[in-house]
Design a protein around this motif. Sequence first.
Motif, PDB file in Angstrom:
ATOM      1  N   SER A   1       1.470   5.039   0.626  1.00  0.00           N
ATOM      2  CA  SER A   1       0.894   6.121   1.408  1.00  0.00           C
ATOM      3  C   SER A   1       2.006   7.014   1.928  1.00  0.00           C
ATOM      4  O   SER A   1       3.103   6.532   2.227  1.00  0.00           O
TER       5      SER A   1
ATOM      6  N   CYS B   1       7.262   6.700   2.301  1.00  0.00           N
ATOM      7  CA  CYS B   1       6.552   6.546   1.031  1.00  0.00           C
ATOM      8  C   CYS B   1       7.512   6.079  -0.061  1.00  0.00           C
ATOM      9  O   CYS B   1       7.197   5.168  -0.839  1.00  0.00           O
TER      10      CYS B   1
ATOM     11  N   ARG C   1       1.434   8.820   4.681  1.00  0.00           N
ATOM     12  CA  ARG C   1       0.944   9.201   6.016  1.00  0.00           C
ATOM     13  C   ARG C   1       2.052   9.193   7.061  1.00  0.00           C
ATOM     14  O   ARG C   1       1.872   9.752   8.141  1.00  0.00           O
TER      15      ARG C   1
ATOM     16  N   GLU D   1       0.854  -1.199   0.000  1.00  0.00           N
ATOM     17  CA  GLU D   1       0.000   0.000   0.000  1.00  0.00           C
ATOM     18  C   GLU D   1       0.886   1.243   0.000  1.00  0.00           C
ATOM     19  O   GLU D   1       1.722   1.424   0.879  1.00  0.00           O
TER      20      GLU D   1
END
Length: 309
Positions: free
Chosen positions: A160, A168, A162, A158
């Motif tokens: 991301s 990332c 965040r 995934e």
Amino acid sequence: MLLVANGSVLTRNAQTPFIPNGAVAIDGDTIVEVGPECELKAKYPDAEYVDAQGNLIMPGLVNCHTHIYSGLARGLAIKGCNPTNFLENLEQQWWKIDDNLTLAGTKASAYATILDSIRDGVTTIFDHHAIFCEIPGSLFTIKDAAQELGMRSCLCYEVSDRRGQEKCDQVITENAEFAQWAAKERRDNDNHMIAAMPNVGWCEAMTMLFENNAKMASKYFDRKLGVLEPGAAADVIVMDYKPFTPLSEENIDGHMLFGMMGKNCRTTIINGRVLYKDREFVGIDEDKINAWTMAESKKLWSTLNDRAY
């Protein structure tokens, strides 16, 4: 060679969808013939006999949406976790797990998920991983567990930001390196057991579950999956299912949706390898794996709640 017989065969092949008293002949990792047991037993007298004991022989199930990273969360209560909406649930539970799951914890999660999958008749999984504690090597860690246990697996990470740009970038690199490795394995070693994907499928309806999932898996693994017919991958399960209403090719979906559960799985064969027979793992030390996984789950829980388990 294997002969899975003494049961009714659900093929998912439109030409011959249902064979009472049928059998499936497997040579290596491929199905070579499907038909009446009397014919195949005579044709392949030396094949190892896998007795379905009067139950339903069918293609292995394809799960296009697993969450391996949640494998150690069963029964977990994180101190202070009291979400009132989905974002708070992510922030207070899942992202905390993401931030603390090590590579060892990832492997333990993979073991837990894959053992349950085999036990429930799932022969192919698609998983998008999501941890931000130890990113480099995590897809390869899951791959190692999948290869050890014999599960056909399509994996990705995934993406991301965040947890910042550096994390990332690590995720993107892990995806790229794993995709390159998987492509090289397919090209050089004809490996149809591990694949890479950056999209993921999700579905609920019967058509999606038993037709589209199989088509999606066949695309990624470059093998015919989800059907029992000559040339298809030898992913076969036996479901211990005794119907109390008539069962035929016309109503099999209704029986599967409303009558069968994972606990009905009696035998699981993936890529021609018998991994689970008569409700016992074959060549897999479940107790040893469970003990190691338990130790890793206690480490994670202690980290999340600052106390020993």
